[in-house]
Motif scaffolding. Structure first.
Motif, PDB file in Angstrom:
ATOM      1  N   LEU A  94       0.835  -1.203   0.000  1.00 13.62           N
ATOM      2  CA  LEU A  94       0.000   0.000   0.000  1.00 13.62           C
ATOM      3  C   LEU A  94       0.868   1.252   0.000  1.00 13.62           C
ATOM      4  CD1 LEU A  94      -2.751  -1.121   2.521  1.00 13.62           C
ATOM      5  CD2 LEU A  94      -3.071  -0.686   0.077  1.00 13.62           C
ATOM      6  N   PHE A  95       1.915   1.248   0.814  1.00 17.26           N
ATOM      7  CA  PHE A  95       2.812   2.396   0.856  1.00 17.26           C
ATOM      8  C   PHE A  95       3.555   2.561  -0.464  1.00 17.26           C
ATOM      9  CE2 PHE A  95       6.869   4.491   1.871  1.00 17.26           C
ATOM     10  CZ  PHE A  95       6.366   5.707   2.310  1.00 17.26           C
ATOM     11  N   ALA A  96       4.008   1.444  -1.048  1.00 19.10           N
ATOM     12  CA  ALA A  96       4.719   1.516  -2.327  1.00 19.10           C
ATOM     13  C   ALA A  96       3.801   2.051  -3.425  1.00 19.10           C
ATOM     14  CB  ALA A  96       5.271   0.148  -2.703  1.00 19.10           C
ATOM     15  N   GLY A  97       2.528   1.655  -3.401  1.00 17.41           N
ATOM     16  CA  GLY A  97       1.575   2.206  -4.362  1.00 17.41           C
ATOM     17  C   GLY A  97       1.415   3.701  -4.166  1.00 17.41           C
ATOM     18  N   PHE A  98       1.259   4.129  -2.919  1.00 12.00           N
ATOM     19  CA  PHE A  98       1.156   5.554  -2.596  1.00 12.00           C
ATOM     20  C   PHE A  98       2.405   6.288  -3.066  1.00 12.00           C
ATOM     21  CE2 PHE A  98       2.333   8.878   0.491  1.00 12.00           C
ATOM     22  CZ  PHE A  98       1.272   9.759   0.330  1.00 12.00           C
ATOM     23  N   ARG A  99       3.569   5.729  -2.730  1.00 12.27           N
ATOM     24  CA  ARG A  99       4.837   6.368  -3.084  1.00 12.27           C
ATOM     25  C   ARG A  99       4.999   6.468  -4.604  1.00 12.27           C
ATOM     26  NH1 ARG A  99      10.178   7.168  -0.769  1.00 12.27           N
ATOM     27  NH2 ARG A  99      11.141   8.363  -2.439  1.00 12.27           N
ATOM     28  N   THR A 100       4.591   5.416  -5.311  1.00 13.81           N
ATOM     29  CA  THR A 100       4.673   5.434  -6.770  1.00 13.81           C
ATOM     30  C   THR A 100       3.831   6.570  -7.342  1.00 13.81           C
ATOM     31  OG1 THR A 100       5.095   3.060  -6.849  1.00 13.81           O
ATOM     32  CG2 THR A 100       4.210   4.064  -8.848  1.00 13.81           C
ATOM     33  N   LEU A 101       2.611   6.696  -6.854  1.00 10.98           N
ATOM     34  CA  LEU A 101       1.733   7.768  -7.325  1.00 10.98           C
ATOM     35  C   LEU A 101       2.319   9.145  -7.001  1.00 10.98           C
ATOM     36  CD1 LEU A 101      -1.736   6.303  -6.321  1.00 10.98           C
ATOM     37  CD2 LEU A 101      -0.891   6.644  -8.654  1.00 10.98           C
ATOM     38  N   ILE A 102       2.784   9.328  -5.779  1.00 13.24           N
ATOM     39  CA  ILE A 102       3.303  10.634  -5.361  1.00 13.24           C
ATOM     40  C   ILE A 102       4.587  10.981  -6.108  1.00 13.24           C
ATOM     41  CG2 ILE A 102       4.185  11.959  -3.387  1.00 13.24           C
ATOM     42  CD1 ILE A 102       1.086  11.515  -3.482  1.00 13.24           C
ATOM     43  N   ASP A 103       5.475  10.012  -6.307  1.00 17.79           N
ATOM     44  CA  ASP A 103       6.707  10.283  -7.059  1.00 17.79           C
ATOM     45  C   ASP A 103       6.393  10.668  -8.501  1.00 17.79           C
ATOM     46  OD1 ASP A 103       8.249   9.789  -4.821  1.00 17.79           O
ATOM     47  OD2 ASP A 103       8.920   7.805  -5.479  1.00 17.79           O
ATOM     48  N   ARG A 104       5.463   9.953  -9.111  1.00 16.62           N
ATOM     49  CA  ARG A 104       5.069  10.290 -10.493  1.00 16.62           C
ATOM     50  C   ARG A 104       4.398  11.655 -10.544  1.00 16.62           C
ATOM     51  NH1 ARG A 104       2.836   6.105 -13.812  1.00 16.62           N
ATOM     52  NH2 ARG A 104       2.835   7.762 -15.350  1.00 16.62           N
ATOM     53  N   LEU A 105       3.557  11.942  -9.564  1.00 19.23           N
ATOM     54  CA  LEU A 105       2.900  13.256  -9.480  1.00 19.23           C
ATOM     55  C   LEU A 105       3.940  14.359  -9.458  1.00 19.23           C
ATOM     56  CD1 LEU A 105       0.623  15.330  -8.831  1.00 19.23           C
ATOM     57  CD2 LEU A 105       0.935  14.694  -6.433  1.00 19.23           C
ATOM     58  N   HIS A 106       4.940  14.230  -8.590  1.00 18.68           N
ATOM     59  CA  HIS A 106       5.915  15.306  -8.449  1.00 18.68           C
ATOM     60  C   HIS A 106       6.850  15.420  -9.642  1.00 18.68           C
ATOM     61  CE1 HIS A 106       4.749  17.016  -4.640  1.00 18.68           C
ATOM     62  NE2 HIS A 106       4.265  15.810  -4.396  1.00 18.68           N
ATOM     63  N   ASP A 136     -13.078  -1.674  -1.737  1.00 19.27           N
ATOM     64  CA  ASP A 136     -12.590  -2.507  -0.642  1.00 19.27           C
ATOM     65  C   ASP A 136     -11.816  -1.674   0.377  1.00 19.27           C
ATOM     66  OD1 ASP A 136     -13.739  -4.721  -1.832  1.00 19.27           O
ATOM     67  OD2 ASP A 136     -11.848  -5.464  -2.683  1.00 19.27           O
ATOM     68  N   LEU A 137     -10.994  -0.758  -0.098  1.00 18.24           N
ATOM     69  CA  LEU A 137     -10.251   0.107   0.829  1.00 18.24           C
ATOM     70  C   LEU A 137     -11.201   0.997   1.620  1.00 18.24           C
ATOM     71  CD1 LEU A 137      -7.157   0.974  -1.370  1.00 18.24           C
ATOM     72  CD2 LEU A 137      -7.164  -0.342   0.764  1.00 18.24           C
ATOM     73  N   ARG A 138     -12.254   1.496   0.972  1.00 21.41           N
ATOM     74  CA  ARG A 138     -13.250   2.292   1.700  1.00 21.41           C
ATOM     75  C   ARG A 138     -13.936   1.464   2.787  1.00 21.41           C
ATOM     76  NH1 ARG A 138     -14.508   3.857  -3.670  1.00 21.41           N
ATOM     77  NH2 ARG A 138     -13.594   5.893  -4.112  1.00 21.41           N
ATOM     78  N   THR A 139     -14.055   0.160   2.561  1.00 23.54           N
ATOM     79  CA  THR A 139     -14.676  -0.720   3.549  1.00 23.54           C
ATOM     80  C   THR A 139     -13.800  -0.881   4.782  1.00 23.54           C
ATOM     81  OG1 THR A 139     -15.865  -1.931   1.831  1.00 23.54           O
ATOM     82  CG2 THR A 139     -15.557  -3.067   3.927  1.00 23.54           C
ATOM     83  N   VAL A 140     -12.493  -0.993   4.602  1.00 21.17           N
ATOM     84  CA  VAL A 140     -11.613  -1.264   5.736  1.00 21.17           C
ATOM     85  C   VAL A 140     -10.973  -0.008   6.330  1.00 21.17           C
ATOM     86  CG1 VAL A 140     -11.114  -3.620   5.000  1.00 21.17           C
ATOM     87  CG2 VAL A 140      -9.601  -1.780   4.259  1.00 21.17           C
TER      88      VAL A 140
END
Length: 181
Positions: free
Chosen positions: A39-51, A160-164
């Motif tokens: 989950l963190f790697a997915g977040f980091r991938t998105l944020i790195d690409r964003l920046h 699913d993430l919204r559920t948990v």
């Protein structure tokens, strides 16, 4: 990634990008430690690409912490204390980030029309532009993920993430939380 336990029984994550014949077949259910890392790697991938894209679009100095701070400042502005509370950091730490945003031209200090003793931090047009571009880039990245995973699978993952994830989990204090504040 593989979970390695050393002689002190300390979990360590090691890169498992070995040739397929060197890896063990993955277990049907992955180890528990892998979920937060993925989950963190997915977040980091998105944020790195964003920046990287923001830099290409004329905002090379914006860092992830700046994005959180600009969100905390918001459209109406906020005091340094409010920014600190929203980010989960001290007023002094928030002040340093605000000072940096001001130096970069993304924010400014103004008088609070409701209280002459108080200063507000407001986004400049450059700060608003960075946030607007961020939203557009994140929409593009989501579209890329939908292409890679399939739109239905991506929507299911989000559902699913919204559920948990508790409803109040959308907070801006990631920097303070990671830093232990």
């Amino acid at each position: 990634m593989d979970n390695v336990v050393d002689d002190k029984k300390v979990n360590q994550v090691v890169d498992s990008r070995k040739a397929p014949e060197e890896r063990k077949a993955p277990a049907e259910d992955g180890p528990g430690f892998e979920l937060p890392l993925l989950l963190f790697a997915g977040f980091r991938t998105l944020i790195d690409r964003l920046h990287a894209e923001l830099a290409r679009q004329g905002h090379p100095d914006v860092r992830p912490a700046h994005g959180f701070a600009m969100q905390a400042i918001g459209a109406r502005g906020a005091s340094a204390s409010e920014v600190g509370r929203r980010l989960g950091v001290s007023k002094q730490a928030a002040g340093k980030t605000i000072d940096r945003l001001i130096a970069l031209g993304y924010a400014e200090r103004t008088d609070d029309p409701a209280d002459a003793r108080r200063k507000l931090v407001r986004l400049t047009p450059q700060g608003t532009d960075a946030l607007r571009r961020s939203a557009a880039v994140l929409d593009e990245l989501r579209t890329e993920w939908a292409s890679a995973l399939g739109a239905r699978r991506l929507r299911a993952m989000e559902d699913d993430l919204r559920t948990v994830v508790p409803p109040d989990a959308f907070r801006l204090d990631a920097a303070g939380w990671l830093g232990g504040s």
